[in-house]
Design an enzyme around this catalytic site. Structure first.
Site, short mmCIF file in Angstrom:
data_model
loop_
_atom_site.label_atom_id
_atom_site.label_comp_id
_atom_site.label_asym_id
_atom_site.label_seq_id
_atom_site.Cartn_x
_atom_site.Cartn_y
_atom_site.Cartn_z
N GLU A 224 19.92 -15.97 -5.85
CA GLU A 224 20.48 -15.29 -7.02
C GLU A 224 20.30 -13.78 -6.93
O GLU A 224 19.92 -13.12 -7.91
CB GLU A 224 19.85 -15.82 -8.31
CG GLU A 224 20.10 -17.29 -8.51
CD GLU A 224 19.80 -17.80 -9.92
OE1 GLU A 224 19.24 -17.03 -10.72
OE2 GLU A 224 20.15 -18.95 -10.22
N GLU B 120 20.18 -25.14 -6.73
CA GLU B 120 19.28 -25.15 -7.88
C GLU B 120 20.00 -25.91 -8.98
O GLU B 120 21.14 -25.59 -9.32
CB GLU B 120 19.00 -23.70 -8.29
CG GLU B 120 17.62 -23.54 -8.85
CD GLU B 120 17.28 -22.07 -9.09
OE1 GLU B 120 17.17 -21.31 -8.11
OE2 GLU B 120 17.15 -21.70 -10.25
C1 GAL Z 1 17.18 -19.44 -11.72
C2 GAL Z 1 16.26 -18.76 -10.71
C3 GAL Z 1 14.89 -19.41 -10.66
C4 GAL Z 1 14.37 -19.60 -12.05
C5 GAL Z 1 15.32 -20.48 -12.79
C6 GAL Z 1 14.86 -20.79 -14.19
O1 GAL Z 1 18.12 -18.58 -12.17
O2 GAL Z 1 16.81 -18.80 -9.43
O3 GAL Z 1 14.02 -18.60 -9.91
O4 GAL Z 1 14.26 -18.35 -12.62
O5 GAL Z 1 16.57 -19.84 -12.88
O6 GAL Z 1 15.82 -21.56 -14.84
#
Ligand code: GAL
Length: 786
Positions: A389, A467
């Site tokens: 990100e 993710e």
């Molecule tokens: C994403 C990020 C993670 C964490 C997560 C929380 O955007 O890559 O590191 O912050 O969100 O939801």
């Protein structure tokens, strides 16, 4: 000949405090105390949709990792003047400087990188002073980074003719059924030498040849036909030693690479193929901390995390968002986990004022090269991620595509085999500005609804959810009503007063998608290779959604809580990831409610049908529907408005009409006794191995008491184990982890005990007010393997 010694005992001094002796790996901040002012960050988290800067407390755990630390120890000089001495650091958090006899010999800004110091010219015979300084500025991380020499350090002494650092590479060539072995011999004698290199392994006929080794070094490449072998697989992770040996007159060196033979293909239509077989990546993202023992790497604690995740059906780890401890990859090799090995959380644009962006331009090439060179022999590693990100994804004119191209080329220089990916949130922007096209496999964060579209745009590769979920929950905590998903943080939530999150797996952050939406997208399309859930375990820091509300200090995202106790989300994933052994799991996971209270009961199960009984009376049997709308009972069985009555609730699972499993929850009375449980009660007497004891309060009939909060004190009698931490996994607790006492949370806690090095029995006693105490016998033995 090579001699290797781990440097474990150091004198440590933090800021202006008195010096103390510590054991490395060491994390100076984990002993606290917690304080909202520790690294309080006034920032705007654009990724979370914040439109201005706010005060964020607990973002890095509320622990005192910011500051200056100094470690020192004495090390011997070389055995003879021609011998070479190197210091290998697996990771120092952060901005380390290494001094030998007062002279600066090297160091590393990036706390997650492993690095080698050539100590030779700084050492003299006899004792030498080694000093490592560490400086952690505020606002350098988005989670708890740990502090100090948190990974192992080794002194390595070699003859002047020896193998180059991270130079030995083994590669399986599936098309020819052979192995490609490459390496480099360094020659520090100043004169050309002659030598013999020998390669041996059960994988091939021994290969040996004579060579000339100029003072500039000698590089070799051999291709050897593979003998009969077993493949490395997630279910059968077979590793073979490959021994490299160089003999040059009186000089010699030896190094062993542990290698697993496996083929990995990312097939655009069939997802991920391991040895030709489709394996779904049932993955989780993991930060590097080990909960109450902090960031200091410990093999036993990391192994326990993987064992717990394996019970959920997890087979893959994303090392979010940085290079992992080498020891973690060793475990993944041994246990059959697949790894997305990630390099950076930021490129040039900062997410926090002092994060890696400060060094990106000058050091990213070195840090990324070192990661690939270090990790490329691990069979577990299947993907390299060059970023998570990063803000270049959505920042116009930031040159994201150029940076991605440059980083990809660096990776390819050292490993042409594995694909390069990155975790992308601003997916649409990254497609438009060309970043996604620079990756071998673009990987998407939180976009299951667009997987089919992404697949059309990038038809050469499968889809990966780098993710997913970001579902928040607290173990054992339930709020009502539990009828629908709730997106994002709503300040009127009843749970705000307790700073907890309901555990029905319905609370999803605003930028994320429901667990059901992800599961459906994963199930519907063969071209989806898999996902990495945010996160496997709760971690220290990032207490979303309680950004500003102290004492919230650790995350709510985990399938498993901070101390390794599964939450309901764990069972939701297990019901999808573990097909064979039947399971049912009732949510809410206890049967202590108020008279007349109406409850929505959800059951996670991998059975075809589930029937609920309250005090023996059936509440109808439910079929798994194929429905694809939200909460359509495809991934959970749901009963609405069941009136609670004391007694028991029983869920019975059926497959093909036959009863195959059940779970019973009983109404518990007042807490009466403590129960201690451990899977393993014997560890290695090596000063590092650990045992983990689960503590719970039970009533007179041995039913766990779900809301017990009793303060428990622990005592050890015996010399072989000492208490390293005790904690209940409550994300808002400010009790100090390392003290031999803690409050139960949702009726439970875990004690972490570490071997002292002594052999023998240690008895752990737990006592708490109003409860009958409990004891458990634990052992440390010389012969046990850690
Ligand atoms: C994403 C990020 C993670 C964490 C997560 C929380 O955007 O890559 O590191 O912050 O969100 O939801």
């Amino acid at each position: 000949m090579r001699n290797m010694t781990e440097l474990k005992l150091w004198t440590f001094q933090r800021d202006d405090r008195p010096a103390e002796m510590v054991q490395v790996p060491h994390d100076w901040a984990i002993t606290g105390p917690f304080d909202p002012d520790n690294d309080m960050q006034i920032i705007q988290i654009v990724e979370d949709g914040q439109t201005s800067r706010w005060e964020h407390v607990g973002r890095t755990g509320g622990l005192p990792h910011v500051g200056f630390g100094r470690y020192s120890c004495m090390i011997p000089g070389p055995e003879s003047p021609e011998r070479c001495v190197y210091l290998d650091f697996d990771g120092v958090m952060s901005r380390s400087k290494v001094y030998i006899n007062g002279e600066l010999a090297g160091g590393r800004h990036f706390g997650y990188s492993s690095f080698r110091i050539d100590a030779g010219k700084f050492l003299h015979s006899g004792d030498n002073q080694l000093e490592v300084t560490v400086e952690n500025p505020p606002c350098a991380s988005r989670w708890y980074p740990g502090a100090g020499i948190y990974r192992p350090v080794r002194r390595v002494e070699m003859d002047p003719v020896h193998f180059g650092h991270w130079s030995l590479v083994v590669r399986y060539l599936p098309d020819t059924g052979s192995l490609l072995l490459t390496g480099r011999v360094e020659n520090r004698t100043g004169q050309t030498q002659s030598g013999t290199v020998t390669l041996s392994s059960p994988l091939f006929e021994q290969d040996s040849w004579d060579c000339r080794i100029p003072s500039s070094g000698y590089d070799f490449v051999r291709t050897l036909k593979l003998k009969e072998h077993r493949k490395w697989d997630v279910e059968d992770p077979v590793l073979y030693p490959v021994d490299f040996r160089i003999v040059s007159g009186a000089y010699s060196d030896e190094e062993t690479v542990r290698y697993g033979i496996r083929s990995c293909v990312f097939d655009p239509d069939r997802g991920f193929l391991l040895n030709g077989r489709r394996v779904k990546l049932n993955g989780v993202c993991m930060h590097h901390d080990l909960g109450p023992i902090g960031a200091a790497f410990n093999r036993a604690a990391a192994k326990r995390q993987l064992e717990i995740l394996r019970q959920m059906g997890c087979n893959a780890i994303r090392t979010s968002h940085n290079p992992p401890a080498p020891g973690l990859l060793d475990l993944c090799d041994e246990m059959g986990f697949l790894v997305m090995d990630e390099a950076f959380d930021a490129w040039r644009i900062h997410k926090t004022d002092n994060d890696y962006a400060t060094f990106f331009d000058s050091e990213s090439e070195m840090d990324l090269s070192d990661l690939i060179r270090r990790d490329r022999n691990h069979p577990s590693v299947i993907l390299w991620s060059i970023g998570n990100e990063v803000r270049e994804l959505h920042t116009k004119g930031a040159g994201g595509a150029d940076i991605a191209r440059r980083l990809r080329e660096i990776v390819k220089k050292y490993d042409r085999e594995r694909p390069v990916t990155a975790g992308m949130n601003a997916c649409e922007d990254a497609i438009e500005n060309g970043v996604a096209a620079e990756l071998d496999i673009p990987a998407w964060n939180y976009r299951p609804q667009k997987y089919h579209l992404f697949h059309k745009l990038f038809p050469h590769c499968p889809v990966i959810g780098a993710e997913t979920l970001s579902t928040v929950s607290t173990r054992g905590i339930y709020y009502f009503p539990a009828r629908e998903y709730r997106f994002g943080f709503r300040p009127d939530r009843p749970e705000k007063s307790e700073l907890q999150c309901s555990s029905y797996c319905l609370d999803v952050m605003g930028w994320a998608m429901t667990p059901e939406a992800e599961l459906l997208a994963q199930d519907m399309d063969e071209s989806v290779a898999g996902q990495f859930i945010w996160t496997g375990f709760d971690y220290l820091g990032e207490p979303t959604p309680y950004y500003s509300e102290w004492p919230s200090r650790s995350s709510y995202f985990g399938c498993v809580d901070l101390v390794g106790l599964p939450k309901d989300l764990f069972y939701m994933m297990k019901s999808q990831w573990v097909k064979e052994s039947p399971m049912v799991h009732i949510v809410p996971h206890h049967w202590n409610w108020k008279a007349g209270q109406k409850l929505d009961i959800h059951v996670f199960s991998n059975c075809d049908e589930v029937e609920l009984f309250i005090n023996g009376k059936s509440c109808t049997r439910k079929y798994r529907t194929g429905g694809s709308s939200d909460l359509a009972e495809r991934y959970r069985f749901i009963w609405h408005d069941l009136a609670w009555q004391p007694g028991e609730i029983r869920a019975v699972g059926y497959r093909k009409g036959e009863v195959c499993t059940e779970e019973i929850l009983k109404t518990a009375g007042a807490p009466a006794e403590i129960r201690l449980n451990t899977g393993r009660c014997t560890c290695a007497a090596d000063g590092e191995d650990m045992l983990f004891v689960e503590v719970s309060a039970v009533d007179r009939e041995n039913n766990p008491v779900p809301d017990a909060k009793t303060y428990i004190r622990f005592d050890v009698a015996g010399e072989s184990l000492k208490i390293a931490a005790a904690d209940g996994g409550n994300p808002t607790s400010t009790e100090l982890f390392h003290l031999p006492e803690c409050s139960l949370f949702s009726g439970k806690a875990v004690v972490y005990l570490r071997s002292t090095g002594a052999v023998g029995k240690t008895v752990l006693t737990a006592s708490g007010e109003g409860l009958a105490p409990a004891q458990i016998e634990l052992f440390a033995e010389k012969t046990v393997q850690a």
